[in-house]
Scaffold this active site. Structure first.
Site: not given
Ligand code: GTP
Ligand code: SPV
Ligand code: MN
Length: 618
Positions: A88, A275, A390-391, A423, A516
């Site tokens: 974004r 996060c 961010n892939a 984070r 998990g």
């Molecule tokens: P957006 O789609 O950007 O809103 O992200 P999100 O909040 O859904 O984050 P997502 O679950 O995709 O996790 C983002 C990154 O953090 C990934 O690389 C995950 O592997 C890592 N991650 C998620 N949960 C954990 C966790 O409990 N511990 C650690 N160390 N990393 C985590």
């Molecule tokens: C985020 O950045 O919080 C996402 C991906 O979920 S985006 O669609 O770019 O907002």
């Protein structure tokens, strides 16, 4: 005679003309005609909900080269965004405001007339020689009081295809509802493309939000967060609508937890971008949790309304996931991996010589050779990531093995707790519970997080109130007050918790296994919600002791847990001090409760030892 329809007729096939005529909403014709006038496409494709139309969009995405079919994975495609288009774009995203009006000092805004002239200037004739695709979508389950409808005109088959995977079809709703239905509008053009079909004029990237007209303009970008209007752009309009109508539109995942004795308990959780929302929502309970199930309702956006029974009810307005790929593997998130078996668009990942996809963390050892996200040759140890951090993957939610049976319930699911987590590599404990609603809102509002790749150009540590700073389209202080107020209005507001999976030790290693294993924290939260779990009062909130968590199946020493939970007095005081800096930005309308909460926090810290540890309390 409808002059808009007639003006559009030469650019429509006979069939598409009929599809458009079947919609009696004059505003639909007007929006498409004006978009066509401005962008001057060669033809216009009206995408209905038919399988034929949907399949055509996908085929075109491949035929034009915006997406490439992945030969080893039938049904999968990959798309690449430009080097400057990998997240974004905060700089390029602006709110249009009339002369003399400010939505908030903290927001990126531009004079409405000036902004409209600028973005329309950029969009002028940009679709010459191309097809403009119109997509009708529904945000939220059908027949739900929550649902809002939208129409996007775009010249990107990739964007139109993504919307198919991420949102519910809405053509029939538009057709069946009369001439007065309100809807959100998005006009998008990917702009000039290079031979790889990637937007190239990144200096001319603009994403303008016209809340007065419920319209979004997006140009010279393809990254879905900037171009798929119903993701984070329509979200900004929904946030304003929620504020004026007394509900919440949040950057939250939604999940259900079913224990061996308890009823099902639903949670909503806000974690800033990248996060952990997707991973938490799809959590696979570890060993030691036999009989427990976790189900997924949503992974990014939640709309939450007070119900008649004194609880909040939430829906997921989306119907698919646009999830972070790096870090996703069978060991971290098996549900996500199984969701990715069909109908996926991968973006900005690496490709193996066989044409399969790969990203950091997908397998323990990387393949010996890859083509990275920029199309360059890659081998392990070359010093560059193979996939962009961010892939992402774009995939329908219905394919998720842990999908909740009520995920499309038009009435939503009842929310028992809100979980907030950033984070934070230092100082922030693994979990604690707010003392009450106002304290919880304060904890959520002061959430901090370290920079991630989801947005371009972030500070190392940033405050991200409720994970909403990038999206909230009005004064944040008014947003905080809105939160305090909605909690006051319901008889039984959800309990509020702060979590942090990302604390690191002195060697820079994560102290908590995460993924998990977060189930252990979640179970304590379930216990607290049902009045069963034990907790001790710490300077920052209610905390579990070691013995209050379920440890079966994990060898985690008590001392390590207490390290994870420790609160440093100086660090805590510095933290409280920096809340002041955050609030100074919104001082004119900051709720009084926040000043009181900060004072209480400082006094609790003042009374605590230099390093407050749970172990000392016993
Ligand atoms: P957006 O789609 O950007 O809103 O992200 P999100 O909040 O859904 O984050 P997502 O679950 O995709 O996790 C983002 C990154 O953090 C990934 O690389 C995950 O592997 C890592 N991650 C998620 N949960 C954990 C966790 O409990 N511990 C650690 N160390 N990393 C985590
Ligand atoms: C985020 O950045 O919080 C996402 C991906 O979920 S985006 O669609 O770019 O907002
Ligand atoms: Mn998000």
């Amino acid at each position: 005679m409808n002059t808009y329809l007639e003006a559009l007729r030469p650019k429509l096939s006979e069939l598409d003309y009929e599809k458009l005529c079947a919609i009696t909403n004059f505003k639909v014709h007007e929006f498409i005609a004006k978009a066509s006038d401005l962008c001057n496409p060669e033809r216009i494709f009206i995408c209905s909900d038919s399988a034929e139309d949907i399949a055509y969009v996908r085929r075109q995405a491949i035929a034009t080269g915006e997406e490439k079919a992945i030969l080893t994975l039938p049904g999968h495609t990959v798309h690449f965004d430009g080097v400057y288009d990998q997240g974004r774009d905060r700089q390029a995203t602006k709110y249009l405001v009339p002369k003399g009006v400010s939505l908030s000092k903290a927001l990126n805004q531009i004079d409405r007339q000036e902004g409209l002239a600028e973005v329309k200037g950029l969009l002028r004739d940009l679709m010459t020689g191309r097809t403009m695709i119109t997509r009708f979508l529904s945000l939220g389950p059908s027949n739900s009081i929550f649902s809002i409808h939208g129409l996007q005109c775009t010249d990107s088959w990739y964007v139109a295809h993504s919307e198919d995977l991420l949102y519910r079809h809405g053509y029939e709703v538009f057709r069946q509802s009369g001439p007065d239905m309100e809807f959100l509008r998005v006009l998008h053009s990917a702009g000039k493309l290079n031979e790889n079909k990637t937007s190239i004029e990144h200096e001319k990237k603009r994403i303008y939000i016209d809340h007065m007209d419920n319209t979004i303009y997006s140009v010279n970008t393809q990254y879905a967060g900037n171009s798929v209007g119903f993701k984070k752009l329509a979200f900004r309009l929904a946030i304003r609508k929620a504020n004026s109508e007394g509900w919440l539109a949040e950057h939250m995942m939604l999940m259900g937890v079913h224990g061996t004795t308890s009823r099902k308990t639903y949670f909503a959780g806000a974690f800033p971008s990248a996060c952990g929302k997707t991973n938490f929502a799809m959590l696979v309970p570890p060993e030691g949790f036999k009989g427990w199930t976790v189900t997924t309702v949503g992974d990014d956006i939640a709309w939450i309304k007070p119900g008649k029974d004194g609880r909040f009810y939430a829906i997921n307005p989306e119907a698919g996931y646009f999830g972070v790929a790096p870090g996703t593997s069978y060991s971290t998130n098996a549900n996500a991996m199984d969701t990715l078996k069909a109908n996926v668009i991968f973006t900005n990942v690496a490709l193996t010589p066989e044409g399969d996809v790969w990203w950091e963390g997908m397998t323990k050892t990387p393949p010996a050779k890859l083509i990275d996200w920029q199309g360059k040759e890659w081998s392990p140890g070359c010093g560059r990531p193979a996939a962009h951090p961010n892939a992402r993957f774009t995939v329908p939610a219905s394919q998720c093995p842990s999908i909740d049976p009520d995920w499309e319930n038009p009435a939503g699911v009842p929310i028992s707790a809100f979980v907030f987590g950033g984070r934070m590599s230092k100082d922030m404990p693994l979990v604690y519970q707010a003392f009450n609603w106002a304290h919880g809102v304060y904890l959520a509002a002061t959430m901090g997080s370290e920079a991630t790749a989801a947005a371009i150009g972030q500070a190392a540590m940033r405050r991200d109130p409720m994970a909403m700073l990038p999206f909230c389209g009005y004064n944040m202080a008014d947003y905080f007050t809105h939160w305090l107020n909605v909690g006051r209005k319901v008889a039984n507001p959800p309990r509020i918790f702060r979590v942090n999976w990302f604390r690191k030790d002195e060697n820079g290693k994560f102290m908590w296994p995460g993924f998990g294993e977060n189930m252990r924290v979640l179970k304590w939260i379930v216990d607290r919600v049902h009045g069963r779990g034990f907790a001790i009062e710490s300077p920052v909130g209610w905390m579990p002791r070691f013995e209050d968590l379920e440890w079966k199946g994990l060898d985690f020493p008590a001392e390590r847990f207490y390290e994870l939970m420790a609160v440093g007095r100086d660090a805590g005081t510095a933290e409280a001090h920096s809340h002041e800096e955050l609030f100074d930005r919104f001082l004119d309308r900051l709720p009084k409760e926040f000043t009181f909460e900060r004072e209480l926090l400082r006094s609790r810290l003042w009374r605590s030892p230099a390093r407050w540890e749970l172990a000392h309390e016993e």
